[in-house]
Scaffold this motif. Structure first.
Motif, PDB file in Angstrom:
ATOM      1  N   ASP A   1     -45.511 -39.418 -64.400  1.00 42.97           N
ATOM      2  CA  ASP A   1     -45.422 -40.875 -64.308  1.00 42.97           C
ATOM      3  C   ASP A   1     -44.717 -41.285 -63.017  1.00 42.97           C
ATOM      4  N   GLY A   2     -44.911 -42.535 -62.643  1.00 39.70           N
ATOM      5  CA  GLY A   2     -44.377 -43.060 -61.389  1.00 39.70           C
ATOM      6  C   GLY A   2     -42.862 -42.959 -61.284  1.00 39.70           C
ATOM      7  N   GLU A   3     -42.178 -43.109 -62.405  1.00 37.17           N
ATOM      8  CA  GLU A   3     -40.710 -43.025 -62.396  1.00 37.17           C
ATOM      9  C   GLU A   3     -40.251 -41.610 -62.056  1.00 37.17           C
ATOM     10  N   LYS A   4     -40.863 -40.609 -62.669  1.00 37.42           N
ATOM     11  CA  LYS A   4     -40.501 -39.215 -62.362  1.00 37.42           C
ATOM     12  C   LYS A   4     -40.825 -38.872 -60.918  1.00 37.42           C
TER      13      LYS A   4
ATOM     14  N   ASP B   1     -48.488 -45.723 -59.673  1.00 42.48           N
ATOM     15  CA  ASP B   1     -48.804 -46.197 -61.014  1.00 42.48           C
ATOM     16  C   ASP B   1     -47.750 -45.605 -61.943  1.00 42.48           C
ATOM     17  N   TYR B   2     -47.196 -46.418 -62.816  1.00 41.58           N
ATOM     18  CA  TYR B   2     -46.163 -45.917 -63.721  1.00 41.58           C
ATOM     19  C   TYR B   2     -46.736 -44.882 -64.681  1.00 41.58           C
TER      20      TYR B   2
ATOM     21  N   LEU C   1     -46.929 -50.086 -60.141  1.00 35.73           N
ATOM     22  CA  LEU C   1     -47.845 -50.828 -61.004  1.00 35.73           C
ATOM     23  C   LEU C   1     -47.686 -50.306 -62.427  1.00 35.73           C
ATOM     24  N   THR C   2     -47.615 -51.202 -63.400  1.00 38.31           N
ATOM     25  CA  THR C   2     -47.456 -50.771 -64.781  1.00 38.31           C
ATOM     26  C   THR C   2     -48.142 -51.729 -65.740  1.00 38.31           C
ATOM     27  N   SER C   3     -48.584 -51.174 -66.863  1.00 41.46           N
ATOM     28  CA  SER C   3     -49.114 -52.019 -67.928  1.00 41.46           C
ATOM     29  C   SER C   3     -48.048 -52.236 -69.000  1.00 41.46           C
ATOM     30  N   VAL C   4     -46.900 -51.589 -68.833  1.00 39.08           N
ATOM     31  CA  VAL C   4     -45.789 -51.747 -69.768  1.00 39.08           C
ATOM     32  C   VAL C   4     -45.161 -53.111 -69.521  1.00 39.08           C
ATOM     33  N   ASP C   5     -45.105 -53.899 -70.568  1.00 40.29           N
ATOM     34  CA  ASP C   5     -44.557 -55.242 -70.447  1.00 40.29           C
ATOM     35  C   ASP C   5     -43.112 -55.228 -70.933  1.00 40.29           C
ATOM     36  N   GLY C   6     -42.255 -55.924 -70.257  1.00 42.50           N
ATOM     37  CA  GLY C   6     -40.867 -56.023 -70.691  1.00 42.50           C
ATOM     38  C   GLY C   6     -39.901 -55.790 -69.557  1.00 42.50           C
ATOM     39  N   ASP C   7     -38.726 -56.341 -69.738  1.00 44.92           N
ATOM     40  CA  ASP C   7     -37.719 -56.293 -68.692  1.00 44.92           C
ATOM     41  C   ASP C   7     -37.014 -54.952 -68.556  1.00 44.92           C
ATOM     42  N   GLU C   8     -36.921 -54.179 -69.637  1.00 44.60           N
ATOM     43  CA  GLU C   8     -36.154 -52.932 -69.590  1.00 44.60           C
ATOM     44  C   GLU C   8     -36.663 -51.983 -68.506  1.00 44.60           C
TER      45      GLU C   8
ATOM     46  N   ARG D   1     -38.722 -52.709 -65.967  1.00 44.44           N
ATOM     47  CA  ARG D   1     -38.657 -53.398 -64.675  1.00 44.44           C
ATOM     48  C   ARG D   1     -37.246 -53.307 -64.088  1.00 44.44           C
ATOM     49  N   VAL D   2     -36.244 -53.606 -64.893  1.00 44.83           N
ATOM     50  CA  VAL D   2     -34.854 -53.570 -64.423  1.00 44.83           C
ATOM     51  C   VAL D   2     -34.451 -52.148 -64.053  1.00 44.83           C
ATOM     52  N   ARG D   3     -34.846 -51.167 -64.884  1.00 40.34           N
ATOM     53  CA  ARG D   3     -34.505 -49.764 -64.595  1.00 40.34           C
ATOM     54  C   ARG D   3     -35.097 -49.326 -63.257  1.00 40.34           C
ATOM     55  N   LEU D   4     -36.365 -49.641 -63.026  1.00 38.54           N
ATOM     56  CA  LEU D   4     -37.017 -49.247 -61.776  1.00 38.54           C
ATOM     57  C   LEU D   4     -36.399 -49.954 -60.573  1.00 38.54           C
ATOM     58  N   LEU D   5     -36.129 -51.238 -60.698  1.00 34.91           N
ATOM     59  CA  LEU D   5     -35.509 -51.980 -59.591  1.00 34.91           C
ATOM     60  C   LEU D   5     -34.114 -51.440 -59.293  1.00 34.91           C
ATOM     61  N   ASN D   6     -33.359 -51.087 -60.326  1.00 28.85           N
ATOM     62  CA  ASN D   6     -32.023 -50.518 -60.114  1.00 28.85           C
ATOM     63  C   ASN D   6     -32.080 -49.141 -59.466  1.00 28.85           C
ATOM     64  N   MET D   7     -33.206 -48.438 -59.636  1.00 26.15           N
ATOM     65  CA  MET D   7     -33.385 -47.126 -58.994  1.00 26.15           C
ATOM     66  C   MET D   7     -33.677 -47.268 -57.507  1.00 26.15           C
ATOM     67  N   GLY D   8     -34.148 -48.463 -57.087  1.00 26.34           N
ATOM     68  CA  GLY D   8     -34.457 -48.654 -55.678  1.00 26.34           C
ATOM     69  C   GLY D   8     -35.903 -49.037 -55.402  1.00 26.34           C
ATOM     70  N   VAL D   9     -36.702 -49.180 -56.446  1.00 25.86           N
ATOM     71  CA  VAL D   9     -38.083 -49.622 -56.285  1.00 25.86           C
ATOM     72  C   VAL D   9     -38.060 -51.063 -55.779  1.00 25.86           C
ATOM     73  N   GLU D  10     -38.934 -51.381 -54.823  1.00 26.89           N
ATOM     74  CA  GLU D  10     -38.950 -52.728 -54.234  1.00 26.89           C
ATOM     75  C   GLU D  10     -39.547 -53.778 -55.161  1.00 26.89           C
ATOM     76  N   LYS D  11     -40.678 -53.428 -55.772  1.00 29.99           N
ATOM     77  CA  LYS D  11     -41.394 -54.380 -56.624  1.00 29.99           C
ATOM     78  C   LYS D  11     -42.002 -53.636 -57.798  1.00 29.99           C
ATOM     79  N   VAL D  12     -42.063 -54.328 -58.937  1.00 29.42           N
ATOM     80  CA  VAL D  12     -42.758 -53.818 -60.112  1.00 29.42           C
ATOM     81  C   VAL D  12     -43.793 -54.876 -60.486  1.00 29.42           C
ATOM     82  N   LEU D  13     -45.065 -54.498 -60.428  1.00 32.20           N
ATOM     83  CA  LEU D  13     -46.155 -55.425 -60.719  1.00 32.20           C
ATOM     84  C   LEU D  13     -46.822 -55.029 -62.022  1.00 32.20           C
ATOM     85  N   THR D  14     -47.093 -56.022 -62.865  1.00 30.29           N
ATOM     86  CA  THR D  14     -47.706 -55.763 -64.154  1.00 30.29           C
ATOM     87  C   THR D  14     -49.224 -55.808 -64.044  1.00 30.29           C
TER      88      THR D  14
END
Length: 104
Positions: free
Chosen positions: A33-36, A26-27, A55-62, A64-77
């Motif tokens: 938080d999930g990113e840390k 969960d982000y 999983l995140t309730s944060v809406d927006g591409d910023e 999502r793109v940051r997490l995917l660029n870090m290597g996360v497979e999927k970001v679900l809202t």
């Protein structure tokens, strides 16, 4: 406890590895938080054979793109239905099964 406590909770103490193919984070968790947590897992070399879904309730591409660029497979809202989560996990199981077959 923070990230270190969370890592202790998911790492197999005997083998020093995560005993899973896929990890759902969960982000917005209370202590860390999930990113840390992902960054700590990555720094410890624990993400090499692990697929991460955030999983995140944060809406927006910023985010999502940051997490995917870090290597996360999927970001679900969130909110996410149980049917959607089951579908994503079934795809992960199929992917991991096929990967295991190709490696063997």
């Amino acid at each position: 406890d923070g990230p270190e406590g969370a890592i202790k909770a998911i790492v197999d103490a005997k083998h020093g590895k995560i005993a899973a193919d896929t990890l759902i984070l969960d982000y917005q968790m209370p202590v860390v938080d999930g990113e840390k947590l992902y960054r700590k897992l990555y720094e410890k070399g624990l993400t090499q054979h692990l697929r991460i879904i955030v999983l995140t309730s944060v809406d927006g591409d910023e985010l999502r793109v940051r997490l995917l660029n870090m290597g996360v497979e999927k970001v679900l809202t969130k909110p996410i239905s149980i049917e959607q989560l089951k579908s994503v996990l079934c795809c992960e199981v199929q992917y991991n099964t096929e990967l295991d077959r190709l490696i063997s």
